[in-house]
Write an enzyme that holds these catalytic residues in place. Structure first.
Site, PDB file in Angstrom:
ATOM      1  N   PHE A 139     -21.723  15.502  10.538  1.00  0.00           N
ATOM      2  CA  PHE A 139     -21.702  14.025  10.405  1.00  0.00           C
ATOM      3  C   PHE A 139     -20.240  13.521   9.560  1.00  0.00           C
ATOM      4  CE2 PHE A 139     -22.003  10.259   7.698  1.00  0.00           C
ATOM      5  CZ  PHE A 139     -22.424   9.427   8.360  1.00  0.00           C
TER       6      PHE A 139
ATOM      7  N   THR B 241     -16.244  10.405   5.906  1.00  0.00           N
ATOM      8  CA  THR B 241     -15.422  10.201   4.819  1.00  0.00           C
ATOM      9  C   THR B 241     -13.806  10.656   5.344  1.00  0.00           C
ATOM     10  OG1 THR B 241     -16.963  11.015   3.336  1.00  0.00           O
ATOM     11  CG2 THR B 241     -14.784  11.528   2.661  1.00  0.00           C
ATOM     12  N   GLU B 242     -12.975  10.086   4.816  1.00  0.00           N
ATOM     13  CA  GLU B 242     -11.413  10.162   4.930  1.00  0.00           C
ATOM     14  C   GLU B 242     -10.921  10.228   3.667  1.00  0.00           C
ATOM     15  OE1 GLU B 242     -10.304   6.958   7.772  1.00  0.00           O
ATOM     16  OE2 GLU B 242     -12.047   7.453   9.120  1.00  0.00           O
TER      17      GLU B 242
ATOM     18  N   GLY C 291     -13.597   7.141   1.002  1.00  0.00           N
ATOM     19  CA  GLY C 291     -14.857   8.024   0.285  1.00  0.00           C
ATOM     20  C   GLY C 291     -15.802   6.921  -0.167  1.00  0.00           C
ATOM     21  N   SER C 292     -16.051   6.486  -1.168  1.00  0.00           N
ATOM     22  CA  SER C 292     -16.902   5.708  -1.643  1.00  0.00           C
ATOM     23  C   SER C 292     -17.004   4.443  -1.004  1.00  0.00           C
ATOM     24  CB  SER C 292     -16.950   5.258  -3.024  1.00  0.00           C
ATOM     25  OG  SER C 292     -16.905   6.484  -4.005  1.00  0.00           O
TER      26      SER C 292
ATOM     27  N   PHE D 104     -21.775  13.589  -3.531  1.00  0.00           N
ATOM     28  CA  PHE D 104     -21.941  13.425  -2.009  1.00  0.00           C
ATOM     29  C   PHE D 104     -23.281  12.617  -1.605  1.00  0.00           C
ATOM     30  CE2 PHE D 104     -23.262  17.965  -0.254  1.00  0.00           C
ATOM     31  CZ  PHE D 104     -24.567  17.989  -1.071  1.00  0.00           C
ATOM     32  N   GLU D 105     -22.901  12.231  -0.217  1.00  0.00           N
ATOM     33  CA  GLU D 105     -23.966  10.898   0.065  1.00  0.00           C
ATOM     34  C   GLU D 105     -23.972   9.648  -0.719  1.00  0.00           C
ATOM     35  OE1 GLU D 105     -27.324  12.322   2.203  1.00  0.00           O
ATOM     36  OE2 GLU D 105     -26.462  14.171   2.737  1.00  0.00           O
ATOM     37  N   GLY D 106     -22.935   9.426  -1.304  1.00  0.00           N
ATOM     38  CA  GLY D 106     -22.900   8.353  -2.254  1.00  0.00           C
ATOM     39  C   GLY D 106     -22.715   8.675  -3.586  1.00  0.00           C
TER      40      GLY D 106
ATOM     41  N   ASP E 195     -22.673   6.680  -9.470  1.00  0.00           N
ATOM     42  CA  ASP E 195     -22.459   5.518 -10.119  1.00  0.00           C
ATOM     43  C   ASP E 195     -22.249   4.337  -9.184  1.00  0.00           C
ATOM     44  OD1 ASP E 195     -22.471   6.263 -12.669  1.00  0.00           O
ATOM     45  OD2 ASP E 195     -20.609   7.371 -12.524  1.00  0.00           O
TER      46      ASP E 195
HETATM   47  C1  LIG Z   1     -19.077  19.647  -0.349  1.00  0.00           C
HETATM   48  C2  LIG Z   1     -18.948  18.422   0.239  1.00  0.00           C
HETATM   49  C3  LIG Z   1     -19.750  17.973   1.372  1.00  0.00           C
HETATM   50  C4  LIG Z   1     -19.284  16.721   1.898  1.00  0.00           C
HETATM   51  N1  LIG Z   1     -20.009  16.439   2.991  1.00  0.00           N
HETATM   52  C5  LIG Z   1     -19.953  15.327   3.781  1.00  0.00           C
HETATM   53  C6  LIG Z   1     -20.190  15.233   5.035  1.00  0.00           C
HETATM   54  O1  LIG Z   1     -20.802  15.965   5.724  1.00  0.00           O
HETATM   55  N2  LIG Z   1     -19.753  13.963   5.848  1.00  0.00           N
HETATM   56  C7  LIG Z   1     -19.007  12.832   5.193  1.00  0.00           C
HETATM   57  O2  LIG Z   1     -18.733  12.052   5.651  1.00  0.00           O
HETATM   58  N3  LIG Z   1     -18.619  13.184   3.872  1.00  0.00           N
HETATM   59  C8  LIG Z   1     -18.944  14.264   3.149  1.00  0.00           C
HETATM   60  N4  LIG Z   1     -18.623  14.344   1.773  1.00  0.00           N
HETATM   61  C9  LIG Z   1     -17.862  13.443   1.350  1.00  0.00           C
HETATM   62  C10 LIG Z   1     -18.579  12.773   0.008  1.00  0.00           C
HETATM   63  O3  LIG Z   1     -19.383  12.068   0.551  1.00  0.00           O
HETATM   64  C11 LIG Z   1     -17.500  11.963  -0.660  1.00  0.00           C
HETATM   65  O4  LIG Z   1     -16.769  12.904  -1.486  1.00  0.00           O
HETATM   66  C12 LIG Z   1     -18.261  11.019  -1.471  1.00  0.00           C
HETATM   67  O5  LIG Z   1     -18.978  10.051  -1.027  1.00  0.00           O
HETATM   68  C13 LIG Z   1     -17.109  10.494  -2.639  1.00  0.00           C
HETATM   69  O6  LIG Z   1     -16.076  10.011  -2.087  1.00  0.00           O
HETATM   70  P1  LIG Z   1     -14.566  10.228  -2.738  1.00  0.00           P
HETATM   71  O7  LIG Z   1     -14.736  11.919  -2.848  1.00  0.00           O
HETATM   72  O8  LIG Z   1     -13.743   9.818  -1.751  1.00  0.00           O
HETATM   73  O9  LIG Z   1     -14.581   9.808  -4.197  1.00  0.00           O
HETATM   74  P2  LIG Z   1     -13.965   8.336  -4.632  1.00  0.00           P
HETATM   75  O10 LIG Z   1     -14.620   7.305  -3.551  1.00  0.00           O
HETATM   76  O11 LIG Z   1     -12.650   8.631  -4.821  1.00  0.00           O
HETATM   77  O12 LIG Z   1     -14.513   8.207  -5.882  1.00  0.00           O
HETATM   78  C14 LIG Z   1     -14.490   9.034  -6.981  1.00  0.00           C
HETATM   79  C15 LIG Z   1     -15.240   8.749  -8.206  1.00  0.00           C
HETATM   80  O13 LIG Z   1     -14.812   7.362  -8.916  1.00  0.00           O
HETATM   81  C16 LIG Z   1     -15.977   6.783  -9.399  1.00  0.00           C
HETATM   82  N5  LIG Z   1     -16.160   5.511  -8.567  1.00  0.00           N
HETATM   83  C17 LIG Z   1     -15.783   5.184  -7.312  1.00  0.00           C
HETATM   84  N6  LIG Z   1     -16.046   4.241  -6.941  1.00  0.00           N
HETATM   85  C18 LIG Z   1     -17.007   3.448  -7.798  1.00  0.00           C
HETATM   86  C19 LIG Z   1     -17.386   2.383  -8.134  1.00  0.00           C
HETATM   87  N7  LIG Z   1     -17.704   1.244  -7.204  1.00  0.00           N
HETATM   88  N8  LIG Z   1     -18.472   2.302  -9.261  1.00  0.00           N
HETATM   89  C20 LIG Z   1     -18.308   3.083 -10.221  1.00  0.00           C
HETATM   90  N9  LIG Z   1     -17.428   4.099  -9.940  1.00  0.00           N
HETATM   91  C21 LIG Z   1     -17.053   4.576  -8.788  1.00  0.00           C
HETATM   92  C22 LIG Z   1     -17.126   7.873  -9.097  1.00  0.00           C
HETATM   93  O14 LIG Z   1     -17.194   8.579 -10.244  1.00  0.00           O
HETATM   94  C23 LIG Z   1     -16.640   8.620  -8.153  1.00  0.00           C
HETATM   95  O15 LIG Z   1     -17.404   9.649  -8.054  1.00  0.00           O
HETATM   96  C24 LIG Z   1     -18.652  15.766   1.076  1.00  0.00           C
HETATM   97  C25 LIG Z   1     -18.043  15.958   0.090  1.00  0.00           C
HETATM   98  C26 LIG Z   1     -18.163  17.285  -0.235  1.00  0.00           C
HETATM   99  C27 LIG Z   1     -17.261  17.649  -1.825  1.00  0.00           C
END
Ligand SMILES: Cc1cc2nc3c(=O)[nH]c(=O)nc-3n(C[C@H](O)[C@H](O)[C@H](O)COP(=O)(O)OP(=O)(O)OC[C@H]3O[C@@H](n4cnc5c(N)ncnc54)[C@H](O)[C@@H]3O)c2cc1C
Length: 498
Positions: free
Chosen positions: A129, A132-133, A137-138, A370-372, A375
């Site tokens: 699936f 994420t780009e 991310g979030s 991951f998966e959200g 926070d």
């Molecule tokens: C091992 C692994 C497997 C994964 N598998 C998948 C997959 O199969 N498919 C897929 O699509 N994605 C996948 N992901 C991506 C994962 O879902 C994202 O890394 C995650 O959603 C967080 O996005 P980000 O890394 O861009 O963090 P960011 O969005 O940059 O956020 C970083 C941190 O900032 C804080 N933050 C951000 N926004 C807020 C807010 N609104 N309020 C409070 N705090 C906030 C939180 O502490 C957060 O952890 C995977 C990631 C990893 C590391």
């Protein structure tokens, strides 16, 4: 399809699922070497083949496509069983049966399902699936991957995804893409099925990770990938709506994995404190140690209860969205806490890889992200609680009901004080979301104890509800003034970086 699962086609009968879990448990104990998988950074092909043979890749896929047709509750029990042995294996299977194949099962058209589901159910193909780009991310609304129509029947996809679980193994990817030219009035994003063999698809190198090293994580490049419009899963333009349901499913399955990890950490800890002697007696006799073991046991039982309670509302998509988010946050944090306490109780041995415990801790860390990220999810939960609080039944446990009533008062207080502006007060929403998580966990613990009916279950639930009440107190009050928080964080941002 493996005999073990086809034998319980459509069955949610507890005894039959018990038998399946028992088979998986015994098989995993003999064939899964978690530390070897961690060191090698991959799951041996013969283990993947055996998982397919057991029918685990088809657990929830309908029987008409060769799957086991199991309900979410049964899937959760199997994933939890696998996670007791190895989190990378549980994640590989869990992602396949959750985010990987759920889009097709829930929303796919007949032709697309007939083409892919039989092979996916048999484990001859693996699903992934990709949402994420690097800049999304979030905030998935920032997704740049775009699919545009080239003619009435074809679309062209451009973009790059990162962190794709199962990336190196998968033949089928559900890609979330912006589709500005599709979906009529409801245009937005769509879920699109991309095959590994489609021209323009490139899988990047494996990421080197803190944990879950046996689970594949790669980027996915989509360089002018041309596919038919029949590859759109569900309604064009309704991708974000579909995604909500898919994520609810995925988060529940992931929370189930956390339960297995906590059970393992707890059993490691019990084994150690009952055999390790200091001060002339086993550690297990020390009061502080007893209290820590009690906390671990109460948390682990509450985790199991919230997953069961969540899976039970599988058919009610609204209830599943709230409960799965709470279950994901609660279980990922409780698993971390239990694993961390297990490391602590092992003393220095807990820091040594050979004991196997550091792996449990390292593997647990990502589930809070991951998966959200938790926070982000808590702020969403807070907003949902304000705008559409779920109808709550009295659970019949005076402490759980008291906590729920206090949370209801806090909600009204916030609305009275801030009105609709509360929706832009992120810290307050986040605090309310934390309370929702605790309330859902308490309700589940009380319901679980009632169903179980044993004195031990009642004791564990009471201990958990007491703990949750004390933890909730921090969020029932206003946080420190925001001006003070901003001043302190500004000072931290201004400090020179090492
Ligand atoms: C091992 C692994 C497997 C994964 N598998 C998948 C997959 O199969 N498919 C897929 O699509 N994605 C996948 N992901 C991506 C994962 O879902 C994202 O890394 C995650 O959603 C967080 O996005 P980000 O890394 O861009 O963090 P960011 O969005 O940059 O956020 C970083 C941190 O900032 C804080 N933050 C951000 N926004 C807020 C807010 N609104 N309020 C409070 N705090 C906030 C939180 O502490 C957060 O952890 C995977 C990631 C990893 C590391």
């Amino acid at each position: 399809m493996g005999d073990h699962v086809s034998a319980i086609d459509h069955g949610d009968d507890r005894q039959v699922v018990d038998t399946l879990c028992d088979t998986v448990d015994r098989w995993a104990a003999r064939h899964i070497d978690a530390r070897a998988i961690d060191r090698a950074g991959r799951i041996p092909p013969q283990v993947l083949a055996a998982l397919a043979e057991l029918g685990l890749f088809g657990l929830p896929i309908p029987g008409s496509y060769g799957g086991g047709g199991l309900p979410l509750a049964a899937v959760c029990r199997v994933i939890s069983t696998l996670a007791r042995h190895d989190r990378s294996v549980a994640t590989t299977v869990g992602l396949h049966v959750g985010l990987g194949t759920r889009p097709l099962v829930a929303f796919g058209g007949e032709a697309l399902c007939a083409r892919h589901l039989p092979l996916l159910a048999a484990g001859k193909r693996i699903a992934a699936f990709a949402a994420t780009e690097s800049e999304a991310g979030s905030d998935l609304s920032a997704i740049r991957t775009t699919a545009t129509r080239t003619d009435a029947e074809r679309i062209r996809i451009e973009g790059e995804k990162i962190y794709v679980t199962n990336g190196a193994l998968a033949s089928v990817f559900t890609v979330v893409a912006a589709t500005p030219s599709m979906g009529g009035a409801s245009r937005g994003h769509s879920l699109i099925l991309v095959e590994r063999d489609d021209r323009g698809v490139a899988i990047g190198n494996e990421e080197h990770k803190l944990g879950l090293r046996g689970s594949s994580t790669t980027p996915l490049r989509l360089d002018g990938v041309e596919v038919g419009t029949d590859r759109v899963i569900g309604l064009a333009g309704a991708g974000m709506r579909h995604l909500r349901h898919v994520l609810s499913w995925g988060r529940t399955v992931m929370a189930a994995g956390c339960v297995g990890a906590a059970e393992t950490a707890l059993s490691f800890a019990v084994e150690h404190v009952t055999t390790r002697r200091q001060f002339g007696r086993p550690l297990a006799q020390l009061e502080v140690v007893r209290e820590q073991i009690a906390t671990m046991a109460a948390l682990t039982r509450a985790m199991s209860a919230i997953v069961a309670q969540t899976a039970a509302v599988e058919e009610d998509h609204e209830a599943l969205a709230v409960r799965s988010t709470s279950a994901k946050v609660f279980c990922s944090e409780a698993a971390w806490e239990v694993a961390d306490l297990a490391v602590q109780l092992h003393g220095g041995a807990g820091f040594i890889e050979e004991t196997g415990l550091p792996l449990v801790l390292r593997d647990a860390r990502i589930t809070r992200i991951f998966e959200g990220a938790n926070d982000v999810l808590c702020a969403h939960l807070g907003a949902m609680e304000l705008t559409s609080p779920p109808a709550r039944r009295i659970v019949g446990d005076p402490d759980a009901d008291h906590l729920a009533a206090r949370i209801g008062e806090r909600r009204r207080e916030l609305l009275d004080l801030h009105g609709i502006r509360i929706l832009s007060r992120q810290r307050l929403l986040h605090g309310l979301g934390r309370l929702v998580v605790l309330r859902e966990a308490c309700d589940a613990a009380a319901a679980g104890a009632r169903t179980d009916g044993t004195p031990e279950a009642r004791r564990l639930a009471a201990a958990f509800i007491d703990l949750a009440g004390r933890r909730a107190a921090a969020f029932l009050e206003d946080p420190p003034p925001i001006a003070q928080t901003i001043a302190i964080s500004d000072a931290a941002y201004a400090r020179p970086r090492p």
